[in-house]
Design an enzyme around this catalytic site. Sequence first.
Site, PDB file in Angstrom:
ATOM      1  N   CYS A 115       0.813  -1.225   0.000  1.00 33.68           N
ATOM      2  CA  CYS A 115       0.000   0.000   0.000  1.00 33.68           C
ATOM      3  C   CYS A 115       0.844   1.272   0.000  1.00 33.68           C
ATOM      4  CB  CYS A 115      -0.949   0.018   1.196  1.00 33.68           C
ATOM      5  SG  CYS A 115      -2.123  -1.327   1.172  1.00 33.68           S
ATOM      6  N   HIS A 252      -3.373   7.611   2.270  1.00 34.74           N
ATOM      7  CA  HIS A 252      -3.772   6.273   1.825  1.00 34.74           C
ATOM      8  C   HIS A 252      -5.168   6.002   2.376  1.00 34.74           C
ATOM      9  CE1 HIS A 252      -3.924   2.106   0.990  1.00 34.74           C
ATOM     10  NE2 HIS A 252      -3.671   1.699   2.226  1.00 34.74           N
ATOM     11  N   ASN A 282     -10.063   0.235   0.039  1.00 33.21           N
ATOM     12  CA  ASN A 282      -8.593   0.247   0.048  1.00 33.21           C
ATOM     13  C   ASN A 282      -8.084  -0.332  -1.273  1.00 33.21           C
ATOM     14  OD1 ASN A 282      -5.868  -0.128   0.469  1.00 33.21           O
ATOM     15  ND2 ASN A 282      -6.090  -0.994   2.523  1.00 33.21           N
TER      16      ASN A 282
HETATM   17  O1  UT7 Z   1      -3.702  -0.745   3.672  1.00 32.19           O
HETATM   18  C1  UT7 Z   1      -2.981  -1.572   4.494  1.00 32.19           C
HETATM   19  C2  UT7 Z   1      -3.136  -1.202   5.869  1.00 32.19           C
HETATM   20  N1  UT7 Z   1      -4.323  -1.788   6.420  1.00 32.19           N
HETATM   21  C3  UT7 Z   1      -5.006  -1.123   7.287  1.00 32.19           C
HETATM   22  O2  UT7 Z   1      -4.677  -0.006   7.555  1.00 32.19           O
HETATM   23  C4  UT7 Z   1      -6.126  -1.803   8.013  1.00 32.19           C
HETATM   24  C5  UT7 Z   1      -5.971  -1.578   9.481  1.00 32.19           C
HETATM   25  N2  UT7 Z   1      -7.008  -2.181  10.270  1.00 32.19           N
HETATM   26  C6  UT7 Z   1      -8.309  -1.816  10.249  1.00 32.19           C
HETATM   27  O3  UT7 Z   1      -8.703  -0.995   9.461  1.00 32.19           O
HETATM   28  C7  UT7 Z   1      -9.237  -2.391  11.273  1.00 32.19           C
HETATM   29  O4  UT7 Z   1      -8.495  -3.031  12.276  1.00 32.19           O
HETATM   30  C8  UT7 Z   1     -10.273  -3.395  10.690  1.00 32.19           C
HETATM   31  C9  UT7 Z   1     -11.298  -2.643   9.852  1.00 32.19           C
HETATM   32  C10 UT7 Z   1      -9.571  -4.415   9.831  1.00 32.19           C
HETATM   33  C11 UT7 Z   1     -11.023  -4.097  11.810  1.00 32.19           C
HETATM   34  O5  UT7 Z   1     -11.643  -3.161  12.662  1.00 32.19           O
HETATM   35  P1  UT7 Z   1     -11.485  -3.300  14.249  1.00 32.19           P
HETATM   36  O6  UT7 Z   1     -12.322  -2.235  14.830  1.00 32.19           O
HETATM   37  O7  UT7 Z   1     -10.008  -3.306  14.532  1.00 32.19           O
HETATM   38  O8  UT7 Z   1     -12.167  -4.695  14.539  1.00 32.19           O
HETATM   39  P2  UT7 Z   1     -11.520  -6.006  15.177  1.00 32.19           P
HETATM   40  O9  UT7 Z   1     -10.566  -6.642  14.221  1.00 32.19           O
HETATM   41  O10 UT7 Z   1     -11.035  -5.681  16.540  1.00 32.19           O
HETATM   42  O11 UT7 Z   1     -12.794  -6.923  15.299  1.00 32.19           O
HETATM   43  C12 UT7 Z   1     -13.878  -6.582  16.159  1.00 32.19           C
HETATM   44  C13 UT7 Z   1     -14.994  -7.590  15.947  1.00 32.19           C
HETATM   45  C14 UT7 Z   1     -14.505  -9.047  15.975  1.00 32.19           C
HETATM   46  O12 UT7 Z   1     -15.505  -9.828  16.617  1.00 32.19           O
HETATM   47  P3  UT7 Z   1     -15.320 -10.293  18.138  1.00 32.19           P
HETATM   48  O13 UT7 Z   1     -14.057 -11.091  18.159  1.00 32.19           O
HETATM   49  O14 UT7 Z   1     -15.207  -9.006  18.927  1.00 32.19           O
HETATM   50  O15 UT7 Z   1     -16.556 -11.068  18.402  1.00 32.19           O
HETATM   51  C15 UT7 Z   1     -14.459  -9.423  14.522  1.00 32.19           C
HETATM   52  O16 UT7 Z   1     -14.636 -10.807  14.300  1.00 32.19           O
HETATM   53  O17 UT7 Z   1     -15.587  -7.393  14.659  1.00 32.19           O
HETATM   54  C16 UT7 Z   1     -15.646  -8.656  13.979  1.00 32.19           C
HETATM   55  N3  UT7 Z   1     -15.531  -8.415  12.554  1.00 32.19           N
HETATM   56  C17 UT7 Z   1     -16.623  -8.228  11.767  1.00 32.19           C
HETATM   57  N4  UT7 Z   1     -17.935  -8.186  12.043  1.00 32.19           N
HETATM   58  C18 UT7 Z   1     -18.770  -7.952  11.012  1.00 32.19           C
HETATM   59  C19 UT7 Z   1     -14.428  -8.345  11.800  1.00 32.19           C
HETATM   60  N5  UT7 Z   1     -14.755  -8.104  10.517  1.00 32.19           N
HETATM   61  C20 UT7 Z   1     -16.117  -8.029  10.481  1.00 32.19           C
HETATM   62  C21 UT7 Z   1     -17.044  -7.800   9.454  1.00 32.19           C
HETATM   63  N6  UT7 Z   1     -18.350  -7.767   9.761  1.00 32.19           N
HETATM   64  N7  UT7 Z   1     -16.676  -7.598   8.183  1.00 32.19           N
END
Ligand code: UT7
Length: 325
Positions: A115, A252, A282
């Site tokens: 990225c 980005h 993204n």
């Molecule tokens: O370009 C390269 C660089 N990449 C990035 O910059 C991405 C960086 N990361 C992020 O943008 C975020 O961390 C994410 C969008 C990927 C995830 O958001 P988050 O607020 O960090 O969520 P999390 O990973 O802590 O997950 C929270 C909950 C989990 O459930 P439990 O374990 O709390 O029950 C996940 O399983 O959200 C759940 N979850 C979803 N729920 C519904 C994860 N993805 C989804 C989804 N729909 N698509």
Amino acid sequence: MSVIRSAVTGVGSYLPEQVVTNADLAKIVDTTDEWIVERTGIRQRHKARDDEPTSDLAVEAARRALLQAGREASEVDLIVVATTTPDMTFPATASIVQRKLGCGVGIAFDVQAVCSGFVYALSVADGFVARGLAKCALVIGAEEMTRLMDWTDRTTCVLFGDGAGAFVVEPREGQGAKTDQGLLGFALRCDGAKTDLLYVDGGPATTGTVGHLRMAGNQVFRHAVVNIAEAITAAAQASGIEIADVDWFVPHQANQRIIKGVGDRLGLDENKVISTVATHANTSAASIPLAMDAAMQDGRIKTGDLVLLEAMGGGLTWGACALRL
Ligand code: UT7
């Protein structure tokens, strides 16, 4: 003191026709539009056709950038394509773009910094242009990230999209001052100790397959906000500018919460931050030139403006660049 600057003289972008909404994805994985919008700001993404390789997106973006610069393909003597999703393992996608554009013989190669690729590629082109090795460079970010998705993994497949953006970069005489037109300064970083936070679980020399994208999302998130802010500050310093001088920030486009977190950390005016994550998602190395083109097309970013670009991605790589249009 007279210096040769690498000036951005044309910007163009291209998005494939097909739009995939959050509601479309909710039909194939356990997710909702509400979750995706609240956690990422993404509402839709574009997806290339099966018969539309990365080079096709790159060529279209490049044509538009050349048109804006008033240059012909035959004048292009350097092509740097930043991509993580090349048409083939080799030749470089840049070679294929050169052929499809009909540029003739010149320099062409790909840069792989995921990225952050576009910022890395700009710095590479800057080296060629500022040293007189190229007179008309195309720097392209082109990606088909949807090809790397595991469509059963809701934590990643909702985040990415396809697209391409391009800059034409040409030499211009400057005074070595912050008022010069062109690329003013960079800060580039990689922390290879963090390769396991964001990677593809395949490759020619391991599995022999393309593989799928894997990410420890919230660890990458935490890394992003702190480190992007540091790189922006360093790029501003290298350019001899103050953050307060910047007219536009073009980040980005990975997550609206990261864009806001970085902005808050640096005290940026949110009206100066370009965001296209809602409609593009993204698009990895393509996200910065896509966002830049959108903001130039709607008249926000104009000739003479001081613009700060930043990115972060697999590697982990990150970086920033200040430029005057
Ligand atoms: O370009 C390269 C660089 N990449 C990035 O910059 C991405 C960086 N990361 C992020 O943008 C975020 O961390 C994410 C969008 C990927 C995830 O958001 P988050 O607020 O960090 O969520 P999390 O990973 O802590 O997950 C929270 C909950 C989990 O459930 P439990 O374990 O709390 O029950 C996940 O399983 O959200 C759940 N979850 C979803 N729920 C519904 C994860 N993805 C989804 C989804 N729909 N698509």
